[in-house]
Design an enzyme around this catalytic site. Structure first.
Site, PDB file in Angstrom:
ATOM      1  CD  GLU A 148       1.802  -1.756  -1.057  1.00 26.24           C
ATOM      2  OE1 GLU A 148       1.149  -1.046  -0.324  1.00 26.24           O
ATOM      3  OE2 GLU A 148       2.794  -2.386  -0.783  1.00 26.24           O
ATOM      4  CB  CYS A 186      -2.299   5.493  -2.138  1.00 28.60           C
ATOM      5  SG  CYS A 186      -0.448   5.243  -1.999  1.00 28.60           S
TER       6      CYS A 186
HETATM    7  P1  NAP Z   1      -7.199   1.017 -10.653  1.00 32.27           P
HETATM    8  O1  NAP Z   1      -8.421   1.689 -11.485  1.00 32.27           O
HETATM    9  O2  NAP Z   1      -7.521  -0.134  -9.789  1.00 32.27           O
HETATM   10  O3  NAP Z   1      -5.985   0.589 -11.816  1.00 32.27           O
HETATM   11  C1  NAP Z   1      -4.770   0.127 -11.418  1.00 32.27           C
HETATM   12  C2  NAP Z   1      -4.097  -0.672 -12.496  1.00 32.27           C
HETATM   13  O4  NAP Z   1      -4.654  -1.912 -12.452  1.00 32.27           O
HETATM   14  C3  NAP Z   1      -4.029   0.156 -13.909  1.00 32.27           C
HETATM   15  O5  NAP Z   1      -2.796  -0.207 -14.529  1.00 32.27           O
HETATM   16  C4  NAP Z   1      -5.114  -0.683 -14.454  1.00 32.27           C
HETATM   17  O6  NAP Z   1      -5.079  -0.765 -15.901  1.00 32.27           O
HETATM   18  C5  NAP Z   1      -4.949  -2.028 -14.005  1.00 32.27           C
HETATM   19  N1  NAP Z   1      -6.115  -2.925 -14.075  1.00 32.27           N
HETATM   20  C6  NAP Z   1      -7.544  -2.632 -14.122  1.00 32.27           C
HETATM   21  N2  NAP Z   1      -8.338  -3.664 -14.221  1.00 32.27           N
HETATM   22  C7  NAP Z   1      -7.508  -4.826 -14.412  1.00 32.27           C
HETATM   23  C8  NAP Z   1      -7.534  -6.133 -14.323  1.00 32.27           C
HETATM   24  N3  NAP Z   1      -8.695  -6.648 -14.659  1.00 32.27           N
HETATM   25  N4  NAP Z   1      -6.334  -7.017 -14.295  1.00 32.27           N
HETATM   26  C9  NAP Z   1      -5.347  -6.350 -14.069  1.00 32.27           C
HETATM   27  N5  NAP Z   1      -4.805  -4.933 -14.058  1.00 32.27           N
HETATM   28  C10 NAP Z   1      -6.057  -4.202 -14.065  1.00 32.27           C
HETATM   29  O7  NAP Z   1      -6.586   2.251  -9.910  1.00 32.27           O
HETATM   30  P2  NAP Z   1      -6.312   3.635 -10.345  1.00 32.27           P
HETATM   31  O8  NAP Z   1      -7.476   4.429 -10.404  1.00 32.27           O
HETATM   32  O9  NAP Z   1      -5.122   3.762 -11.450  1.00 32.27           O
HETATM   33  O10 NAP Z   1      -5.437   4.352  -9.096  1.00 32.27           O
HETATM   34  C11 NAP Z   1      -6.254   4.897  -7.980  1.00 32.27           C
HETATM   35  C12 NAP Z   1      -6.435   4.297  -6.839  1.00 32.27           C
HETATM   36  O11 NAP Z   1      -5.036   3.265  -6.507  1.00 32.27           O
HETATM   37  C13 NAP Z   1      -6.776   4.748  -5.506  1.00 32.27           C
HETATM   38  O12 NAP Z   1      -7.652   3.910  -5.057  1.00 32.27           O
HETATM   39  C14 NAP Z   1      -5.447   4.865  -4.725  1.00 32.27           C
HETATM   40  O13 NAP Z   1      -5.710   4.738  -3.257  1.00 32.27           O
HETATM   41  C15 NAP Z   1      -4.801   3.391  -5.138  1.00 32.27           C
HETATM   42  N6  NAP Z   1      -3.418   3.643  -4.982  1.00 32.27           N
HETATM   43  C16 NAP Z   1      -2.707   2.948  -4.052  1.00 32.27           C
HETATM   44  C17 NAP Z   1      -1.249   3.203  -3.843  1.00 32.27           C
HETATM   45  C18 NAP Z   1      -0.625   2.048  -2.790  1.00 32.27           C
HETATM   46  O14 NAP Z   1       0.693   2.121  -2.670  1.00 32.27           O
HETATM   47  N7  NAP Z   1      -1.168   1.757  -1.726  1.00 32.27           N
HETATM   48  C19 NAP Z   1      -0.679   3.952  -4.560  1.00 32.27           C
HETATM   49  C20 NAP Z   1      -1.332   4.538  -5.302  1.00 32.27           C
HETATM   50  C21 NAP Z   1      -2.671   4.375  -5.578  1.00 32.27           C
HETATM   51  P3  NAP Z   1      -5.816   0.443 -16.901  1.00 32.27           P
HETATM   52  O15 NAP Z   1      -5.306   1.936 -16.456  1.00 32.27           O
HETATM   53  O16 NAP Z   1      -5.312   0.134 -18.161  1.00 32.27           O
HETATM   54  O17 NAP Z   1      -7.401   0.251 -16.488  1.00 32.27           O
END
Ligand code: NAP
Length: 535
Positions: free
Chosen positions: A268, A307
């Site tokens: 997602e 999102c």
């Molecule tokens: P993110 O930076 O991509 O992080 C998401 C998750 O992935 C965090 O738990 C992060 O951990 C983890 N992560 C980071 N690097 C990783 C790796 N190499 N391997 C495994 N996991 C890893 O996203 P965010 O900044 O938290 O969220 C914002 C984004 O999410 C926006 O772009 C938004 O559109 C999207 N979003 C989408 C939805 C949907 O349902 N489609 C819902 C909500 C948000 P750490 O925090 O420890 O780095």
């Protein structure tokens, strides 16, 4: 400014332990800071350094999985009901943490916290209808040969691995429980990995459920801090359900271990969602007013950190000036500041890094758009504009949809949207599709035929389409709100995933296998299975 009591709490920042292998464990070193975005004071720390994630996964697989699979769907649904009760009992605490670590207003926190509890309750009720079944079936047996006794069917067998749930920062409660509810109902143990910056709420909620002794050992684990080598230890039967940015999602999909072992992944990701004002919806019509209200609500709820939030506001060119003015007028009434003050209607974004990302994003969008609304002077209530992660609501306006490429490419994850004029309905549909695959679109019109046409035209590029005619203007649940009974996810850029969707969501945690045998053999299997479509 923080109160003396808040400073006291800040000086005793909580160390977030992880619950892995059936025990609470601390990572080495200081780890990452979790802050109050209103003033930057530290609230908690999280480190996963040195934790044995291989052993944690094995414990979930070998201890949690068999214990959960021994239970029927109805028994697991009963556990979900108890989880919902345990969470509901401490609702006020969750709201407080949401304010302190995410800068949420009460309305923002309700979407996350009540959304989480409501989703768990929903699956508790729905799962109860599956009774004492342990398997899923997809329709009944059908004849396969001249001999009517030789038949075949599709059976769903729960996976014998761990569900690794990696969540984004914006919904620490809902993100955790919307995934866990379905996985636990399916009989698959959960290892949740909340985004570090807001992991406090997720950790406290998991702790409440562990303390209540609801789930069998190994049923629910949580990793606080960075994921480290978590993905290195996945194997057949494990799944990853990821929510976050498209870049991180792509990295997970391309992870060598995930590729080699074909680990099932649901993504997602981000999305440039559109709201579309129908050609008929002139200023003064109810559809116009409902549209304006929804755009403003979507821009400001959770400070635009959803999102599903509306990023692109598609309006007929002849009504672009009126729509822009109406949205700007409503945005001028938004009160930005510290949500501890009840007059505040929009809090900060999650931290300074996110503030910078929003400010940079607005600057980039302005290369191809102009400002339609930005408060003349920006002074957040009860907070410092310098020390807090505050950004004003900002409305941009593109001269035309085709001239502004970036509007269709760059997700600015904050209270920012762009008005994009269109010339006719085909142009409007084409612009909506330029998001490259989105989670949600909403269409506002008094013309039923146009709404139906919009659903057909946007269906292949959107995971969910909200069609608002004035009869549901006040009763619909909102452009950005995900309903547990409906599928959540979107094609293309949005990740190509599917979550929830009522009991259909259970299939992600089951292996669908085609079973062939005699009528009597298959009838015996059907007796142990439930068909989600029939419930
Ligand atoms: P993110 O930076 O991509 O992080 C998401 C998750 O992935 C965090 O738990 C992060 O951990 C983890 N992560 C980071 N690097 C990783 C790796 N190499 N391997 C495994 N996991 C890893 O996203 P965010 O900044 O938290 O969220 C914002 C984004 O999410 C926006 O772009 C938004 O559109 C999207 N979003 C989408 C939805 C949907 O349902 N489609 C819902 C909500 C948000 P750490 O925090 O420890 O780095």
């Amino acid at each position: 400014m923080p109160t003396a009591a808040e400073n006291q709490i800040a000086s005793e920042a909580k160390v977030l332990q992880s619950y892995l292998g059936g025990k609470w464990q601390s990572g080495e070193g200081e780890g990452a800071d979790l802050v109050n975005p209103c003033d930057g004071t530290m609230r908690a720390r999280a480190s996963s350094k040195g934790l044995d994630l291989k052993a944690a996964l094995e414990y979930s697989r070998n201890v949690g999985g068999p214990a959960l699979r021994k239970l029927s769907f109805a028994q697991r649904a009963e556990l979900l009901g108890k989880i919902a009760d345990a969470l509901a009992a401490r609702r006020d605490e969750w709201f407080e943490i949401s304010r302190r670590n995410s800068g949420n207003t009460k309305t923002d926190a309700a979407i996350d916290v009540d959304g989480a509890i409501g989703t768990v309750k929903f699956f508790a009720k729905l799962g109860g209808k599956l009774g004492d079944a342990h398997l899923l079936c997809d329709g009944g047996p059908t004849r396969l040969a001249r001999d009517a006794n030789f038949q075949g069917m599709h059976l769903g067998v729960p996976l014998e691995g761990v569900a690794v749930h990696i969540n984004a920062f914006n919904f620490p409660a809902w993100g955790l429980w919307e995934k866990a509810a379905v996985s636990l109902l399916a009989g698959v143990p959960v290892l949740a990995k909340p985004a570090t910056s807001t992991a406090w709420l997720a950790q406290e909620m998991v702790s409440a459920v562990i303390e209540a002794g609801i789930l069998p050992p190994g049923g629910l684990s949580i990793l606080c801090g960075s994921p480290n080598d978590l993905l290195e230890h996945l194997r057949l039967g494990d799944v990853i359900a990821f929510t976050g940015s498209a870049d991180t999602g792509e990295g997970i999909r391309q992870h060598p271990r995930v590729r080699q072992h074909n680990i099932r992944v649901n993504i997602e990701a981000d999305s440039l969602n559109a709201a579309l004002l129908g050609p008929d919806a002139a200023p003064g019509t109810p559809a116009f007013d409902f549209f304006v209200r929804e755009v403003v609500r979507e821009m400001t709820l959770k400070t635009g950190q959803k999102c599903t939030a509306i990023r692109r506001v598609l309006v007929p060119s002849e009504h672009a000036a009126a729509a822009t003015e109406a949205i700007a007028t409503a945005l001028s009434k938004v009160v930005v500041g510290n949500p501890a003050n009840p007059a505040v209607t929009m809090g900060p974004v999650v931290n300074m890094a996110q503030r910078k990302s929003v400010e940079d994003g607005v600057r980039r969008l302005m290369e191809q758009t102009e400002i339609a609304y930005h408060p003349p002077s920006f002074a957040p209530v009860d907070a410092s504009a310098e020390a807090g992660a505050f950004v004003p609501p900002t409305l941009l306006k593109a001269r035309s949809g085709s001239e502004s490429e970036l509007v269709h490419e760059l997700e600015v994850f904050g209270p920012v949207a762009t008005v994009v004029p269109y010339c006719d309905k085909q142009d409007a549909f084409a612009l909506a599709r330029r998001g490259g695959g989105s989670l949600a679109a909403s269409v506002f019109s008094g013309d039923g035929e146009f709404l139906a046409e919009a659903a057909r035209e946007l269906g292949t590029t959107h995971g969910r389409i909200l069609l608002v005619d004035p009869s549901i203007g006040d009763s619909h649940t909102g452009h950005g709100i995900v309903m547990p009974s409906l599928m959540h996810g979107g094609p293309g850029r949005a990740g190509g995933g599917e979550e929830l969707g009522g009991l259909n969501g259970l299939w992600f945690y089951h292996q669908r296998t085609a079973v062939q045998g005699s009528a009597a053999t298959l009838a015996a299997l059907v007796a142990q299975a439930a068909d989600p479509r029939a419930e």
